[in-house]
Design a protein around this motif. Structure first.
Motif, short mmCIF file in Angstrom:
data_model
loop_
_atom_site.label_atom_id
_atom_site.label_comp_id
_atom_site.label_asym_id
_atom_site.label_seq_id
_atom_site.Cartn_x
_atom_site.Cartn_y
_atom_site.Cartn_z
N HIS A 1 35.06 -8.39 -1.09
CA HIS A 1 33.71 -8.94 -1.14
C HIS A 1 33.69 -10.20 -2.00
O HIS A 1 34.49 -10.36 -2.91
CB HIS A 1 32.73 -7.92 -1.72
N VAL A 2 32.74 -11.07 -1.72
CA VAL A 2 32.52 -12.24 -2.57
C VAL A 2 31.85 -11.78 -3.85
O VAL A 2 30.89 -11.01 -3.83
CB VAL A 2 31.64 -13.29 -1.85
N ILE A 3 32.35 -12.24 -4.98
CA ILE A 3 31.81 -11.82 -6.28
C ILE A 3 31.38 -13.04 -7.08
O ILE A 3 32.15 -14.00 -7.23
CB ILE A 3 32.87 -11.02 -7.08
N LEU A 4 30.17 -13.03 -7.60
CA LEU A 4 29.64 -14.11 -8.44
C LEU A 4 29.98 -13.80 -9.89
O LEU A 4 29.37 -12.92 -10.52
CB LEU A 4 28.13 -14.25 -8.25
N ALA A 5 30.96 -14.50 -10.44
CA ALA A 5 31.48 -14.18 -11.76
C ALA A 5 30.46 -14.42 -12.87
O ALA A 5 30.43 -13.68 -13.87
CB ALA A 5 32.74 -15.00 -12.03
N GLY A 6 29.60 -15.45 -12.73
CA GLY A 6 28.63 -15.77 -13.78
C GLY A 6 27.65 -14.65 -14.06
O GLY A 6 27.58 -14.13 -15.19
N PRO A 7 26.86 -14.25 -13.05
CA PRO A 7 25.93 -13.13 -13.26
C PRO A 7 26.64 -11.84 -13.66
O PRO A 7 26.14 -11.07 -14.48
CB PRO A 7 25.24 -12.99 -11.90
N MET A 8 27.82 -11.63 -13.07
CA MET A 8 28.58 -10.43 -13.38
C MET A 8 28.94 -10.38 -14.86
O MET A 8 28.79 -9.35 -15.53
CB MET A 8 29.85 -10.37 -12.53
N LEU A 9 29.41 -11.50 -15.41
CA LEU A 9 29.82 -11.55 -16.80
C LEU A 9 28.62 -11.35 -17.74
O LEU A 9 28.73 -10.62 -18.74
CB LEU A 9 30.49 -12.89 -17.10
N SER A 10 27.50 -11.95 -17.42
CA SER A 10 26.32 -11.82 -18.28
C SER A 10 25.85 -10.38 -18.37
O SER A 10 25.59 -9.85 -19.46
CB SER A 10 25.18 -12.71 -17.74
N VAL A 11 25.77 -9.72 -17.20
CA VAL A 11 25.31 -8.33 -17.17
C VAL A 11 26.34 -7.41 -17.83
O VAL A 11 25.99 -6.48 -18.56
CB VAL A 11 25.04 -7.88 -15.72
N ALA A 12 27.62 -7.68 -17.59
CA ALA A 12 28.67 -6.84 -18.16
C ALA A 12 28.67 -6.90 -19.69
O ALA A 12 28.83 -5.88 -20.37
CB ALA A 12 30.04 -7.26 -17.62
N ILE A 13 28.48 -8.08 -20.25
CA ILE A 13 28.44 -8.22 -21.71
C ILE A 13 27.23 -7.49 -22.29
O ILE A 13 27.33 -6.78 -23.30
CB ILE A 13 28.42 -9.72 -22.11
N ALA A 14 26.08 -7.65 -21.63
CA ALA A 14 24.88 -6.94 -22.09
C ALA A 14 25.09 -5.42 -22.02
O ALA A 14 24.71 -4.68 -22.94
CB ALA A 14 23.68 -7.36 -21.24
N GLY A 15 25.72 -4.96 -20.94
CA GLY A 15 26.00 -3.54 -20.80
C GLY A 15 26.94 -3.03 -21.87
O GLY A 15 26.79 -1.92 -22.40
N LEU A 16 27.94 -3.84 -22.19
CA LEU A 16 28.89 -3.47 -23.24
C LEU A 16 28.17 -3.29 -24.58
O LEU A 16 28.41 -2.32 -25.31
CB LEU A 16 29.97 -4.55 -23.36
N LEU A 17 27.26 -4.21 -24.91
CA LEU A 17 26.53 -4.13 -26.17
C LEU A 17 25.63 -2.90 -26.21
O LEU A 17 25.54 -2.21 -27.25
CB LEU A 17 25.70 -5.40 -26.37
N VAL A 18 24.97 -2.59 -25.09
CA VAL A 18 24.10 -1.41 -25.04
C VAL A 18 24.92 -0.14 -25.21
O VAL A 18 24.54 0.78 -25.97
CB VAL A 18 23.33 -1.36 -23.70
N ASN A 19 26.07 -0.07 -24.56
CA ASN A 19 26.92 1.12 -24.66
C ASN A 19 27.49 1.30 -26.06
O ASN A 19 27.61 2.43 -26.55
CB ASN A 19 28.06 1.06 -23.64
#
Length: 314
Positions: free
Chosen positions: A105-123
């Motif tokens: 699949h095509v993956i948009l790295a920008g939005p993915m990185l932003s959400v992943a970092i936020a998720g990491l901080l929440v966890n």
């Protein structure tokens, strides 16, 4: 079960559930399996935390005529269910990863990185909350293991986003998803074994029957023999035991029983013990004893000491 544990679980549920919605949206927009897998894990995290909270609430209910131990065991059942859901998550992630290998699949790295970092901080925040204070409680431990797996999933998502952004190599997304699933599998197995051990009424590590027998016969004056030791936990930190004790002299039976109960409390943290007496001169004919297995097929008589009447009761 404490108010602090309840508050930790409720706060953690609120944070996880709120960000799960954000991560689902981010995963759909970016097309990242790692984010969707992490969101799926967050969903089960939220369910696990809700179940843990319900376990604490139910566990506070008093015992009644039908449930003489109350609802304490509900906490262990919640931990067991948490472990099973972790296995289900692993299966889903591996399946989705295989599908991505077959059809990238095509993956948009920008939005993915932003959400992943936020998720990491929440966890990280939720894991910190859950591991403050009583972190060995089976229910708290189960919830913390869920969040730890989710935290690792967030690390994988951040790594995948960085790799995709700089190299454009999208297979890293499903690959890291599978790596994270293997880490989740290890945690799930540990939790499953621990909760199942309690459900099967296995003896706690610090109160194995052989340890109890050795300690009582060597350290408690007046104890000639100890047999028929059964030890189990209702839930974490609530250990019960039944056992037979043969006093050196029958006349010292009352003192021996009191000393045995005190030794069980102080040495093995057994707060509820039922101590039966085997009188000198009588043969152990219980169907669970060694003598019966060797061929003694007779009825079993249990004698206990009635403290209030100070006499032997058949």
């Amino acid at each position: 079960m404490t108010g602090e544990n309840e508050r930790k679980v409720l706060l953690s549920f609120s944070l996880i559930f709120a960000f799960m919605i954000v991560e689902v949206i981010g995963g759909l927009i970016s097309g990242s399996l790692a984010l969707l897998a992490d969101a799926g894990h967050m969903l089960t995290d939220a369910a696990a935390l809700a179940l843990a909270y319900a376990a604490f609430r139910f566990g506070r209910r008093a015992a009644d005529a039908r449930r003489t131990f109350g609802y304490l065991r509900f906490e262990v059942v919640a931990g067991f269910i948490n472990a099973i859901t972790l296995f289900a998550i692993v299966v889903w992630i591996v399946y989705e990863a295989w599908q991505r290998f077959q059809e990238p699949h095509v993956i948009l790295a920008g939005p993915m990185l932003s959400v992943a970092i936020a998720g990491l901080l929440v966890n990280i925040l939720v894991f910190w909350v859950l591991t403050r204070g009583d972190s060995e409680h089976v229910n708290i431990k189960g919830a913390a293991l869920h969040v730890l797996g989710d935290l690792l999933g967030s690390v994988g998502a951040v790594t995948a986003a960085i790799v995709i952004h700089y190299t454009g190599w999208t297979p890293i997304d499903p690959i890291l998803s599978v790596v994270v699933s293997l880490l989740i599998l290890r945690s799930a197995w540990a939790l499953l074994v621990r909760s199942l051990h309690i459900l099967l009424e296995g003896a706690p590590d610090n109160a194995a029957p052989e340890k109890i027998e050795g300690h009582l016969t060597k350290s408690v004056p007046g104890v000639a023999a100890v047999s028929h030791i059964h030890v189990w936990s209702i839930t974490s930190g609530r250990t019960l035991a039944t056992l037979h004790v043969r006093p050196t002299a029958d006349s010292d039976a009352r003192k021996v029983v009191q000393a045995v109960e005190e030794a069980l409390r102080s040495q093995f943290e057994i707060e509820h013990a039922t101590v039966a007496l085997d009188w000198n001169g009588e043969t152990d004919l219980c169907s669970l004893s060694r003598s019966f297995v060797q061929g003694h097929d007779h009825a079993h008589h249990t004698y206990e000491y009635d403290h209030s009447r100070k006499e032997h009761v058949h």
